[in-house]
Design an enzyme around this catalytic site. Sequence first.
Site, PDB file in Angstrom:
ATOM      1  CB  CYS A 138      -0.945   0.005   1.205  1.00  0.00           C
ATOM      2  SG  CYS A 138      -2.111  -1.375   1.180  1.00  0.00           S
ATOM      3  CB  CYS A 458       0.007   0.461   7.881  1.00  0.00           C
ATOM      4  SG  CYS A 458      -1.724   0.421   7.310  1.00  0.00           S
TER       5      CYS A 458
END
Length: 474
Positions: A138, A458
């Site tokens: 991500c 994250c």
Amino acid sequence: MASMLMNSVRKGSMRSREPFRAAQLAARSLSTSAPLQAQAKSKKTVAKPGVKNIVLVDGVRTPFLLSGTTYADLMPHDLARAALQGLLNRTGMPKDAVDYIVYGTVIQEVKTSNVAREAALGAGFSDKIPAHTVTMACISSNQAMTTAVGLIAAGQCDAVVAGGVEFMSDVPIRHSRKMRKTMLSLNKAKTLGARLSLLGSIRPAHFSPELPAVAEFSTAETMGHSADRLAAAFGVSRQEQDEFALRSHTLAKQAQDKGLLSDIVSFKVPGKDIVSKDNGIRPSSMEQMAKLKPAFIKPHGTVTAANSSYLTDGASAVLIMSEEKALALGYKPKAYLRDFVYVSQDPKDQLLLGPTYATPKVLERSGLKMADIDVFEFHEAFAGQIMANLKAMDSDWFAKTYMGRTSKVGSPPMEKFNMWGGSLSLGHPFGATGCRLVTTVAHRLQKEGGQYGVVAACAAGGQGHAMVIEAYPQ
């Protein structure tokens, strides 16, 4: 670690002098009021002697759409090409003036594995411009941007386009390994008998498809399951998560209606209408959200479809330059890209705690404190993940026990935090979100009169990223 973390957080740290104050944090997370207008700043710049100033000239993105909707018949490079063309149109940058192109993506289309190159050629960039694709879950487009920063800082380039793309409407689905081995052997078979023997070995199990992995390779646990455990470990209730998700959608709708999401460039989908806005922003009500069942840990989990980010198609692109080059070409940059860090931790019990670890490190590198930051943009994978990070950041016990720090860094004030919505509402194309975060910080700093912003996210594998962004003098 999970059981120890859960018990310690609920018992030891709750008895400390500075408890988590879950109820107060939940109440703060509901704030949808306009951010405090920053007063005229006299803060000192964090520019470092002898270090080249690197600037964000501009950033754009396609509308982020729910997978399986208007973009369903496209390919990833189509979206990436649209973002690149939108960036060229907005900046007026000559197509041959860019030195390098870097793109991030997560689930690669096998026909265009180096999607950066295919999209660049499709967008009309010179075929003399090198391009490569990176992947870091991500934070893939964050990695693309910091790669661009590195190329410029090293003196290799003056102007780099970075971006990211994700296309979840058509992910690669493979034959089973048994079938792949049989097919490869068939291709090598030299006689009819050998071919017939191989064909005769095929059984029904050979036809079971292999979908792209939705679980961590190292732990075999899905991210949603991990988010549910993390929320439980930090005592984040279902109500807190739903409240934060509602906040995200409400703020995103307000930003959309006010025209604040100016990074979006309209895209004419072949054979369909022009798309000009995100289609996943859907403010609901606490009553409606409460009706949803747990999505991962059943029947007692707290993570649901309503408080999780959704599968999204979209692309983004930013133009990054040395300040000297930008000014020479007549550009007025939007922001300085300052210090950044990457972190990694335990992928099982701390999979989604990247912002907690990365934020204090990047602040220290920049010589800043939390109070110096005017704008925070954190990636919202799950509402439970965000709330757990906020509680971890506000915990002296967690800082001392797991981070080796003497005290907590503190949690961001909610009136500065994701005030135009976040990944829960705007959408989360895995490879493209990082550029959206950085561009949003730059726009918010301009709009709100702030000087410093922090991006944090994250990523799968227990990794994380944070960057300090400084507003360009207006």
